[in-house]
Design a protein around this motif. Structure first.
Motif, PDB file in Angstrom:
ATOM      1  N   SER A  63      71.399  31.848  89.158  1.00 40.69           N
ATOM      2  CA  SER A  63      72.846  31.955  89.420  1.00 40.69           C
ATOM      3  C   SER A  63      73.391  31.423  90.769  1.00 40.69           C
ATOM      4  O   SER A  63      72.910  31.476  91.607  1.00 40.69           O
ATOM      5  N   SER A 107      84.193  31.256  80.371  1.00 39.99           N
ATOM      6  CA  SER A 107      83.772  31.581  81.647  1.00 39.99           C
ATOM      7  C   SER A 107      84.559  32.914  82.134  1.00 39.99           C
ATOM      8  O   SER A 107      84.187  34.122  82.241  1.00 39.99           O
ATOM      9  N   MET A 142      78.429  30.315  82.293  1.00 37.43           N
ATOM     10  CA  MET A 142      77.621  31.560  82.823  1.00 37.43           C
ATOM     11  C   MET A 142      77.595  31.113  84.609  1.00 37.43           C
ATOM     12  O   MET A 142      76.813  31.961  85.152  1.00 37.43           O
ATOM     13  N   PHE A 196      74.290  40.351  80.984  1.00 38.29           N
ATOM     14  CA  PHE A 196      73.734  38.883  80.983  1.00 38.29           C
ATOM     15  C   PHE A 196      72.921  38.940  82.254  1.00 38.29           C
ATOM     16  O   PHE A 196      73.236  39.276  83.333  1.00 38.29           O
ATOM     17  N   TRP A 219      79.705  36.128  72.032  1.00 40.91           N
ATOM     18  CA  TRP A 219      78.964  37.047  73.140  1.00 40.91           C
ATOM     19  C   TRP A 219      78.992  38.671  72.404  1.00 40.91           C
ATOM     20  O   TRP A 219      77.578  39.117  72.138  1.00 40.91           O
TER      21      TRP A 219
END
Length: 355
Positions: free
Chosen positions: A141, A50, A311, A64, A212
Motif C-alpha cells: 500500500s 478509487s 487501490m 481489502f 467489488w
C-alpha cells in the motif's frame, strides 16, 4: 450470486466494444502518435473506481488487503505482458471483446493466453511462477508506506486527471466525416453513435466499482480480474473441478465475450475475420507472453492497470509503468524500425537509380 459475474462482464464487454476501449492501442499511440487520450481515459476510470471503493471500505461494506509487493515479478512480468499485447493485437480484456466481434486472431491469442496462464498457475511452470514472487517488499500500500491516509493520494490523482482531461478537451477538434444516421433514439445512441473515450471511461470506472460488492458477495475478495478467471476456464475444462474453478471471475470473462457479441451484432460490426499465417503466429505468441507476464505480475492491464492502481498499491502503479514501457519497446520493433528500414531502403534505391 455467481451469475452477477456474467451480468457485470456483459456490461463491461458491451461498453468496451462500443467505446473501443483498448489499452493496447492507447499505450501504443502514446509512443507512435503522441496521442494520450486513452491514457487519460484510463486515469478517469481509475479515479472513479478509487473514490467509490475506498468509500465502500470506509463504510465497512467491503474488505481489502494490499498484501506484499513482489517487485521483481511485477516489473519483469508487466514488461513481458506489454510486449505480448502488441504482438497479440489487444490486451487481456481487449482480446476477449474482440473475440466476441468474430476476430479469429483474438481467438488464437486468447487460447495462448489461457493456456499459459493455466500452466503458470497450476501446471509445470508453477515453480517458475511462485519462485520469483518470494522476493517482495512487505508493504504494498502506497499510503501505508508513508503512514498517511489514502484520501490525499486519491485527491491528488483526481485533480491531476481533471486537469489533463480539461486540457485535452480544450484542444482544437479535428472534424471527422460521419455517415448520416440510420437509426433513431436509444438504438442510435447504443449501436450507431461514436462514443467518446472519456464517456466510455466513466462507464468502465462505474462497472469496475460495481464489481467489488458483487464479487465479494460470493466470497471472492477482489474486483475485476481477467488472467486467473481466464485460466480457470481451461482448468475446469481439463479437470472438471467446478468447486475449485467455477467462480464469479470465470463468469465475468465469459460475460465480456457475451456483451461484446451483443454490441457487435447490434452495431452490425460482427463478422468472422481470419488472419493470415504471420498474424496468427504473432497472435498466438503474444497470447503466450500475455499469460506468462500477467501471471508473474499478478495481474494484467485490468487487474493491475485499472484495479490495483485504484487501490493505491505499488504493484498497480509500477506494473502500469512497465506495461507501458513493454508496449513501447514492442512498438519500436514491430512498427517503427520496419518503417525506418523501408524508408531507408527506398531512399537508397532512389539514389542508386538517379546515379
Amino acid at each position: 450470486m455467481i451469475l452477477t459475474g456474467l451480468l457485470c462482464g456483459a456490461l463491461l464487454g458491451f461498453v468496451m466494444q462500443r467505446g473501443r476501449f483498448c489499452l493496447t492501442g492507447g499505450f501504443r499511440d502514446m509512443y507512435l502518435t503522441k496521442d494520450n487520450r486513452m491514457f487519460y481515459a484510463l486515469l478517469i476510470a481509475i479515479s472513479i473506481q478509487s473514490i467509490g471503493v475506498f468509500a465502500l471500505i470506509q463504510f465497512g461494506l467491503i474488505d481489502f488487503s494490499a498484501g506484499a509487493f513482489p517487485w521483481i515479478a511485477t516489473i519483469l512480468g508487466s514488461f513481458i505482458f506489454g510486449i505480448g499485447i502488441i504482438l497479440a493485437g489487444g490486451c487481456a480484456t481487449g482480446t476477449w471483446y474482440r473475440a466476441g466481434e468474430g476476430l479469429i486472431g483474438s481467438w488464437i491469442a486468447l487460447f495462448g493466453y489461457m493456456a499459459m496462464s493455466a500452466i503458470m498457475k497450476s501446471g509445470a511452470l508453477v515453480p517458475v511462477n511462485d519462485g520469483i514472487k518470494k522476493y517482495d517488499a512487505p508493504v504494498n500500500s502506497i499510503p501505508e508506506t508513508f503512514g498517511l491516509s489514502v484520501w490525499p493520494f486519491i485527491a491528488a490523482l483526481s485533480i491531476i486527471t481533471i486537469v489533463l482531461v480539461i486540457r485535452q478537451l480544450r484542444k482544437p477538434k479535428v472534424a471527422i466525416p460521419s455517415m448520416k444516421a440510420k437509426r433513431k433514439g436509444l438504438n442510435h445512441l447504443l449501436f450507431e453513435k461514436r462514443w467518446h473515450p472519456f464517456f466510455t471511461a466513466i462507464l468502465v470506472g462505474l462497472i469496475a466499482l460495481l464489481a467489488w460488492p458483487l464479487s465479494e458477495a460470493t466470497g471472492r475478495m477482489s474486483g475485476l480480474g481477467i488472467t486467473t478467471p481466464s485460466a480457470n476456464i481451461l482448468q475446469y475444462l481439463v479437470t472438471g473441478d467446478s468447486d475449485k474453478y467455477v467462480n464469479w471471475g470465470m463468469f465475468l470473462v465469459l460475460g465480456i465475450f457475451l456483451g461484446s457479441f451483443i454490441a457487435a451484432k447490434g452495431s452490425r460490426e460482427f463478422r468472422f475475420r481470419a488472419p493470415d499465417a504471420k498474424t496468427a503466429i504473432s497472435s498466438f505468441s503474444g497470447g503466450i507472453l500475455m499469460g506468462f507476464g500477467a501471471s508473474w505480475a499478478g495481474g494484467c492491464s485490468i487487474g493491475n492497470g485499472l484495479v490495483m492502481t485504484a487501490m493505491m498499491t505499488w504493484q498497480g502503479w509500477v506494473s502500469l509503468v512497465f506495461m507501458i514501457l513493454g508496449t513501447w519497446t514492442a512498438s519500436y520493433f514491430v512498427f517503427v524500425r520496419p518503417r525506418s528500414k523501408a524508408k531507408h531502403n527506398q531512399g537508397a534505391a532512389l539514389r542508386t537509380t538517379t546515379t
